[in-house]
Enzyme design. Structure first.
Site, PDB file in Angstrom:
ATOM      1  N   ASP A  31       0.823  -1.204   0.000  1.00 54.43           N
ATOM      2  CA  ASP A  31       0.000   0.000   0.000  1.00 54.43           C
ATOM      3  C   ASP A  31       0.863   1.263   0.000  1.00 54.43           C
ATOM      4  O   ASP A  31       0.651   2.180   0.813  1.00 54.43           O
ATOM      5  CB  ASP A  31      -0.946   0.011   1.226  1.00 54.43           C
ATOM      6  CG  ASP A  31      -1.700  -1.295   1.388  1.00 54.43           C
ATOM      7  OD1 ASP A  31      -2.057  -1.899   0.363  1.00 54.43           O
ATOM      8  OD2 ASP A  31      -1.927  -1.721   2.546  1.00 54.43           O
ATOM      9  N   GLU A 188     -11.202   0.154  -3.878  1.00 60.19           N
ATOM     10  CA  GLU A 188     -10.482   0.613  -2.678  1.00 60.19           C
ATOM     11  C   GLU A 188      -9.271   1.424  -3.096  1.00 60.19           C
ATOM     12  O   GLU A 188      -9.047   1.663  -4.279  1.00 60.19           O
ATOM     13  CB  GLU A 188     -10.051  -0.599  -1.837  1.00 60.19           C
ATOM     14  CG  GLU A 188      -9.154  -1.562  -2.605  1.00 60.19           C
ATOM     15  CD  GLU A 188      -8.872  -2.868  -1.864  1.00 60.19           C
ATOM     16  OE1 GLU A 188      -9.464  -3.093  -0.798  1.00 60.19           O
ATOM     17  OE2 GLU A 188      -8.071  -3.664  -2.368  1.00 60.19           O
TER      18      GLU A 188
HETATM   19  C1  6LW Z   1      -5.641  -2.272   2.067  1.00 53.11           C
HETATM   20  C2  6LW Z   1      -6.289  -2.397   0.760  1.00 53.11           C
HETATM   21  C3  6LW Z   1      -5.455  -3.434   0.202  1.00 53.11           C
HETATM   22  O1  6LW Z   1      -6.345  -1.534   2.997  1.00 53.11           O
HETATM   23  O2  6LW Z   1      -5.130  -4.299   1.191  1.00 53.11           O
HETATM   24  O3  6LW Z   1      -4.286  -4.167  -1.604  1.00 53.11           O
HETATM   25  C4  6LW Z   1      -5.509  -3.724   2.403  1.00 53.11           C
HETATM   26  N1  6LW Z   1      -5.027  -3.382  -0.992  1.00 53.11           N
HETATM   27  O4  6LW Z   1      -6.302  -1.257  -0.023  1.00 53.11           O
HETATM   28  C5  6LW Z   1      -4.515  -4.005   3.476  1.00 53.11           C
HETATM   29  O5  6LW Z   1      -3.214  -3.737   3.033  1.00 53.11           O
END
Ligand code: 6LW
Length: 524
Positions: A31, A188
């Protein structure tokens, strides 16, 4: 004792003749969020159950990163209680520079902490205590400021609300902005940027596993309406046989020369099918160009053309002899590191650990470790367990770890795989310090069959002349994310499970082809 040893290797440091090696931040560094201030770049990553949390890196070229601190380094900023599961904790920072200050927003998952904003004038710290943002109910928060000074907080969903970042108060109601591709799971990791006449909303979708992808939309204003890029997803490695998989959760940065770059997470699965990644999700770098007002992401490969201004190598890991006043920021502990659990002064030149939990199963175990950053590596430590029991552990989480442990006149190798706990090998040893050694051995590229392990972990006792008495060799797949689950990767370090245990030095040495991957090292 002081261990002096210089390490140079032709083509080391990730830099040879105009190419660099990906990942640029190997091991558990997912991230990534990046920002630029003049000619300096800063990057932060998730840290989950580890303390200190949110590692903070500096670079002058986007390729070579040096850890300058951790954002969360004292309990007043965040407490990660023993009841908080592994792979909960601190998720997905956004790091920005605005109005003469660094701003970092993260989500604390599993303890009711929610979204937290920290600020600093010096990114090396100290960082402030948190401002809580109770009106933002979602992970992966982003901060962006418009020309009128409004601060927009955009988060997984994808939703958005204006906030006052000084107080954490929300202004108005959260609104749904965009959900990425119809039917795709987990929109996300949003980041919002103003580039030219548009506001761009970069997101991840498809989940953080093999289906992971990066998509983008644009709008005339920060709150929309957003028009998806016709070429979405602008990055994914799903369904390919590329060595780097799960590419997603990205951030964009414009370099000082006007070129654009993306930092993103990816994994390097090893072994047969379905493939096991053991180092966690790592940070990769890719070039970005713009066509018709949309970003086009270049290849994300293990060997890449370096930006013309990339020139300064970082040193390879050197042994830590614990002769300094404090611990380097790379050392991390599980959930907390209370002052009474460790000392560099009780026996100067040694790291003394005092047991809290009785084994690596304990959520409050006394453990000081570092991320495994290379597919092959050798780790050695000189341990004196006369007054206790402890040693060298490879940790994925409480239920997935291997260790070589000294104490009670013995050295033993213990494996915990889910509900199975086994002492795999033991040796009697004479009183006094003993050198414990772990060799992590990745198979050579041609050595493949459908159920081939991603690596082997060979545990032994090293004699003064370097000869090794191998106690056992264990299959590495059981310490992979595909087996253990969760969001982290391997961390290798020292622990105490009874009494007090002293460590004179700890030596992590990259081995094999992968040794050229930068390790974000800057000395002990
Ligand atoms: C993070 C989300 C993700 O909050 O994994 O790969 C989660 N993306 O965006 C935890 O790292």
């Amino acid at each position: 004792m002081t261990l002096t040893q210089s390490r140079t290797r032709p083509g080391a440091n990730g830099w040879t003749d105009g190419v660099f090696t990906n990942p640029v931040l190997a091991g558990l560094h997912p991230d990534p969020s990046v920002c630029r201030v003049g000619d300096d770049y800063y990057l932060a990553c998730s840290s989950f159950e580890y303390f200190p949390g949110v590692p903070l890196f500096h670079s002058r070229d986007l390729v070579h990163w040096e850890q300058i601190g951790n954002v969360l380094d004292r309990p007043s900023q965040l407490v990660l209680p023993p009841t908080m599961p592994s792979s909960a904790g601190v998720y997905a920072p956004t790091l920005r520079h605005h109005d003469g200050r660094f701003w970092l927003i993260v989500t604390s998952v599993g303890d009711g902490g929610g979204n937290l904003i920290y600020t600093a004038t010096d990114p090396a710290g100290p960082w402030s205590d948190p401002v809580r943002v109770p009106g933002v109910n979602g992970i992966d928060p982003d901060l962006a400021w418009d020309e009128d000074g409004n601060c927009w907080c955009t988060y997984a969903g994808i939703e958005q609300v204006r906030i006052d970042p000084h107080t954490g108060r929300t202004i108005g109601r959260p609104r749904r902005l965009w959900s990425g591709a119809p039917g795709a799971q987990a929109p996300e990791a949003p980041h919002l940027y103003r580039v030219g006449g548009y506001w761009y909303l970069l997101i991840a979708e498809g989940g953080t596993e093999r289906g992971h992808a990066v998509s983008i939309a644009r709008a005339p204003a920060p709150d929309g309406p957003f028009e998806p890029c016709p070429a979405n997803p602008i990055l994914t490695h799903r369904g390919t046989n590329r060595p780097i998989q799960n590419t997603g959760h990205a951030d964009l940065v414009e370099a000082a020369d006007g070129s654009w770059w993306m930092v993103l997470l990816g994994v390097r699965p090893g072994g047969g099918t379905p493939g096991w990644h053991v180092l966690g999700r790592e940070t990769f770098l890719a070039p970005v160009t713009w066509t018709d007002g949309w970003p086009v992401v270049g290849e994300v490969a293990p060997v890449m053309t370096a930006p013309p201004w990339a020139a300064h190598p970082v040193p390879l890991p050197v042994p830590d002899d614990f002769d300094n006043d404090g611990l380097h920021p790379r050392w991390i502990s599980v959930r907390s590191r209370p002052a009474e659990s460790w000392s560099l002064t009780e026996h100067p030149g040694w790291l003394t650990l005092r047991a809290r939990g009785a084994s690596m199963d304990d959520p409050a175990v006394t453990f000081v470790g570092r991320r495994q950053q290379h597919l092959s590596c050798r780790v050695r430590t000189l341990v004196d367990a006369t007054a206790g029991r402890g040693g060298l552990a490879v940790r994925l989480d409480e239920r997935h770890h291997y260790e070589i442990e000294a104490g009670d006149g013995e050295v033993r190798v213990v494996a915990r795989i889910g509900t199975v706990l086994s002492t795999v090998a033991t040796r009697s040893v004479t009183a006094g310090p003993v050198r414990l050694r772990l060799d992590v051995i990745a198979p050579s590229p041609g050595d493949w069959h459908p159920s081939k392990e991603p690596d082997l972990l060979q545990f032994g006792i090293e004699e003064a002349d370097g000869a090794v008495d191998v106690l056992t060799t264990l299959d590495g797949r059981y310490l992979s994310t595909e087996v253990a689950g969760g969001f982290t990767g391997r961390v290798i370090g020292m622990y105490a499970a009874a009494g007090s245990v002293r460590f004179d030095w700890f030596d992590y040495e990259p081995r094999g082809d992968d040794a050229r991957t930068p390790g974000s090292e800057s000395g002990p």
